[in-house]
Design an enzyme around this catalytic site. Structure first.
Site, PDB file in Angstrom:
ATOM      1  N   HIS A 237      32.484  31.884  36.839  1.00  0.00           N
ATOM      2  CA  HIS A 237      32.161  30.370  37.811  1.00  0.00           C
ATOM      3  C   HIS A 237      32.525  29.804  35.873  1.00  0.00           C
ATOM      4  O   HIS A 237      32.222  28.515  36.221  1.00  0.00           O
ATOM      5  CB  HIS A 237      30.975  30.382  38.032  1.00  0.00           C
ATOM      6  CG  HIS A 237      30.363  30.742  38.967  1.00  0.00           C
ATOM      7  ND1 HIS A 237      29.071  31.318  39.405  1.00  0.00           N
ATOM      8  CD2 HIS A 237      31.166  31.902  39.777  1.00  0.00           C
ATOM      9  CE1 HIS A 237      29.115  31.967  40.065  1.00  0.00           C
ATOM     10  NE2 HIS A 237      30.237  32.570  40.975  1.00  0.00           N
ATOM     11  N   GLU A 267      39.270  34.606  46.449  1.00  0.00           N
ATOM     12  CA  GLU A 267      39.655  35.163  44.757  1.00  0.00           C
ATOM     13  C   GLU A 267      40.605  36.211  44.271  1.00  0.00           C
ATOM     14  O   GLU A 267      40.716  37.311  45.194  1.00  0.00           O
ATOM     15  CB  GLU A 267      38.679  35.056  44.224  1.00  0.00           C
ATOM     16  CG  GLU A 267      37.710  34.128  44.309  1.00  0.00           C
ATOM     17  CD  GLU A 267      35.117  34.398  43.598  1.00  0.00           C
ATOM     18  OE1 GLU A 267      35.702  35.928  43.186  1.00  0.00           O
ATOM     19  OE2 GLU A 267      34.839  33.613  44.650  1.00  0.00           O
ATOM     20  N   GLU A 363      34.177  41.351  46.732  1.00  0.00           N
ATOM     21  CA  GLU A 363      34.717  40.918  45.461  1.00  0.00           C
ATOM     22  C   GLU A 363      33.939  41.629  43.910  1.00  0.00           C
ATOM     23  O   GLU A 363      33.480  41.183  43.395  1.00  0.00           O
ATOM     24  CB  GLU A 363      33.943  39.170  45.308  1.00  0.00           C
ATOM     25  CG  GLU A 363      32.880  39.426  45.425  1.00  0.00           C
ATOM     26  CD  GLU A 363      32.100  37.773  45.358  1.00  0.00           C
ATOM     27  OE1 GLU A 363      32.862  37.606  44.840  1.00  0.00           O
ATOM     28  OE2 GLU A 363      31.425  37.156  46.011  1.00  0.00           O
TER      29      GLU A 363
END
Length: 408
Positions: A237, A267, A363
């Site tokens: 982040h 991503e 992820e």
């Protein structure tokens, strides 16, 4: 002073806007909430979180230091908004809206109590969201309804949100498609000497234009890109900076289109120029974990089982300690500043079993600190819709070294 300033206003200004979802979908949500309330003997639900106000009313507020709510009873529902927003909350709300002014302290609470009283609602048990409700606000609710019992309904509401309707899944699929378009724009903008924030802007602009084209009646808000390079890839982040890209950099592409409060994500790990041998090895290991994770997503498997299975691959390569977070999470009403269906995180301590209608990410991420071979953060991210017999991967942007080394 001869004129008394109003504490409560009704501002039905303009016409109702086209909502994200049909009346039938909104009634489905409210009817399920009302069953939760009935099972707990709750007379009124005071929903105050961004995600639940949005989920049940289709109105996404901007707090700016003020309180907002969606108040639901057995046969009524209305948002409570601040006077500064004018008639927009009413235009965006499924149901009614009442407005409180700033002229007297605690008007927010006064307006809720007065509106319920005027509509004949007897308040004995009040449903609140203890997972997001500040202590001071909870006490104000208790003081407002001093004879009532406050009951936490946040976990039951979260479980309802975890199963997506066909209309929700359609919005999420568009979001994944738009994220892929943002990824293409980001990839095209990558070049030596370009700053992280300039690359991020290219992806954001592409996604915003496509959201406006696909959802012309929606508010245009909150879409963003985190594009990271070099040491800045160590956190998932980390915001883009003014750092300029260099040959040999590890890159993290992170595109987040927001459609009417619904977050989706793309991503990818990338490199500017050829990665060194250790970086390529680490990248391929993480890609192997990602592929295995995609194969595991199906109905009947628990979140914890997925995490423990994928851990074994990292253990084999001595990389378990380099993991940075769980292997995925639920999608829906979610953003970087609100929402989280914590019961649907792909982590070792979560026992939730996947069901058709759930939407989750895969992820995996590892981080190697500066000064070690292959330093940087490696992360891939796809979104999957759990079906009756497996899962549909709705992310189409390719991953891995064969696709995401940017040369030139």
């Amino acid at each position: 002073m001869s004129e008394t300033l109003e504490r409560l206003k009704i501002i039905h200004n303009g016409e109702k806007e086209q909502r994200t979802f049909s009346d039938a979908e909104m009634e489905r949500r409210l009817s399920t909430l009302r069953k939760i309330m009935a099972d707990d003997g709750v007379d009124v639900a005071l929903l105050t979180s961004y995600h639940n106000v949005k989920y049940y009313s289709d109105f996404l507020y901007t707090a700016f230091g003020r309180n907002y709510a969606y108040v639901v009873t057995a046969d009524d529902a209305f948002t409570v908004s601040a006077n500064i927003d004018g008639g927009m909350p009413w235009r965006r709300t499924y149901g009614d809206n009442v407005v409180y002014t700033d002229w007297q302290r605690d008007n927010f609470f006064h307006v809720i109590k007065e509106t319920l009283r005027s509509r004949g609602v007897r308040v004995r048990r009040v449903g609140v969201e203890d997972d997001t409700l500040p202590v001071q606000l909870r006490q104000k609710f208790q003081d407002t309804f001093d004879d009532a019992t406050l009951v936490d309904i946040s976990q039951a509401a979260m479980r309802q949100r975890m199963i997506k309707s066909p209309e929700e899944i359609e919005v999420i699929k568009h979001g994944a498609r738009i994220g892929d378009l943002g990824g293409e724009a980001v990839k095209a903008a990558i070049a030596e000497g370009v700053t992280e924030y300039e690359v991020a802007l290219a992806g954001t602009e592409a996604m915003v234009h496509e959201i406006a084209r696909t959802f012309p009646a929606s508010e245009i808000r909150d879409t963003w890109v985190w594009f990271q390079s070099g040491v800045n890839t160590d956190g998932a982040h980390n915001w883009p900076t003014t750092r300029k890209l260099r040959q040999g950099d590890i890159l993290s592409l992170n595109c987040f289109p927001m459609t009417s409060g619904y977050y989706t994500a793309l991503e990818r790990t990338m490199f500017l120029g050829e990665p060194d041998a250790r970086s390529l090895q680490l990248w391929n290991i993480n890609v192997d974990v990602h592929r295995r994770g995609l194969d595991l997503i199906r109905p009947g498997i628990s979140c914890g089982e997925i995490a423990h299975t994928l851990n074994e691959i990292y253990i084999e390569h001595g990389l378990l300690a380099n993991r940075t977070f769980g292997y995925g999470h639920s999608f829906g009403v979610l953003s970087h500043y609100y929402g989280r269906e914590a019961g649907l995180e792909l982590r070792e301590d979560i026992e939730t079993v996947l069901e058709p209608g759930m939407v989750v990410s895969m992820e995996p991420m590892i981080m190697v600190p500066e000064g070690e071979p292959g330093a940087g953060g490696y992360r891939e991210h796809d979104i999957l819709v759990v079906t009756e017999n497996g899962a549909e991967n709705i992310t189409k942007f390719p991953f891995g070294p064969e696709h995401n080394i940017v040369r030139g």
